[in-house]
Design an enzyme around this catalytic site. Structure first.
Site, PDB file in Angstrom:
ATOM      1  N   CYS A  67      32.431 126.868  79.197  1.00 53.60           N
ATOM      2  CA  CYS A  67      32.074 126.377  80.526  1.00 53.60           C
ATOM      3  C   CYS A  67      31.836 127.577  81.428  1.00 53.60           C
ATOM      4  CB  CYS A  67      33.195 125.523  81.113  1.00 53.60           C
ATOM      5  SG  CYS A  67      33.571 124.048  80.161  1.00 53.60           S
ATOM      6  N   GLU A 116      33.463 119.981  90.737  1.00 50.96           N
ATOM      7  CA  GLU A 116      32.189 120.475  90.228  1.00 50.96           C
ATOM      8  C   GLU A 116      31.135 119.400  89.988  1.00 50.96           C
ATOM      9  OE1 GLU A 116      33.825 124.334  87.774  1.00 50.96           O
ATOM     10  OE2 GLU A 116      33.491 122.491  86.634  1.00 50.96           O
TER      11      GLU A 116
END
Length: 182
Positions: A67, A116
């Site tokens: 990520c 996010e």
């Protein structure tokens, strides 16, 4: 590696500025752009990684392959490639979108928040791993079906974003396509 930043977003997902990555992740983390990626080898196995203990959020937690955060002027796909090289020392096929509208907010046990807009990608590895110990403390190649059963049975054992991505029906279908041998 140069200092990374996050791209801050408003509620509609429009960029509003940047903030240094480490400073951005607090108990009051602002909405920002990220990406998440699931990597498969030539045998169709998924790479599951355990986050290094030095990570600010979710240290030591098992998660999907890699990520990160795109930088200004960088596409999410290019960011996936960059972080795969940095964290895993691996080359990959062009990343394919599997869950483009994924968005989440979660708080780790120490109070650090992730907040996010995080498109999710999948790709295949095309070289051997060379793990960066500052990012990844352990890893395992696993059958996707076994990982999904593990997530269903013990979601607390994995990162919350991995669990949320894996429990999305369409994402599961798209991930399953990567288990087929090429």
């Amino acid at each position: 590696m140069q200092t990374e930043h996050v791209i801050l977003l408003n509620a509609q997902g429009v960029p509003t500025g940047t903030l240094e990555k480490y400073a951005a992740h607090t108990a009051d983390t602002l909405l920002h752009l990220a990406f998440s990626s699931w990597l498969f080898n030539a045998k169709g196995q998924l790479l599951v990684t355990r986050r290094a203990l030095s990570k600010k959020a979710w240290p030591g937690v098992w998660t999907n392959s890699v990520c990160g955060h795109p930088q200004l002027g960088e596409s999410s796909e290019d960011a996936v490639i960059r972080r795969c090289r940095y964290e895993l020392g691996v080359e990959i096929t062009p990343p394919e979108s599997i869950y483009p509208d994924f968005r989440y907010r979660a708080t780790d046990p120490r109070g650090i928040v992730e907040n996010e807009v995080c498109p999710v990608f999948a790709a295949r590895t095309t070289s051997a791993l060379q793990i960066n110990d500052d990012e990844v403390m352990d890893y395992q190649w696993c059958d996707l079906a076994d990982v999904l059963r593990g997530i269903d049975a013990t979601p607390w054992a994995f990162s919350p974003w991995m669990v949320m991505q894996a429990t999305n029906r369409e994402a599961r279908i798209r991930l399953s396509a990567f288990t087929q041998l090429k």
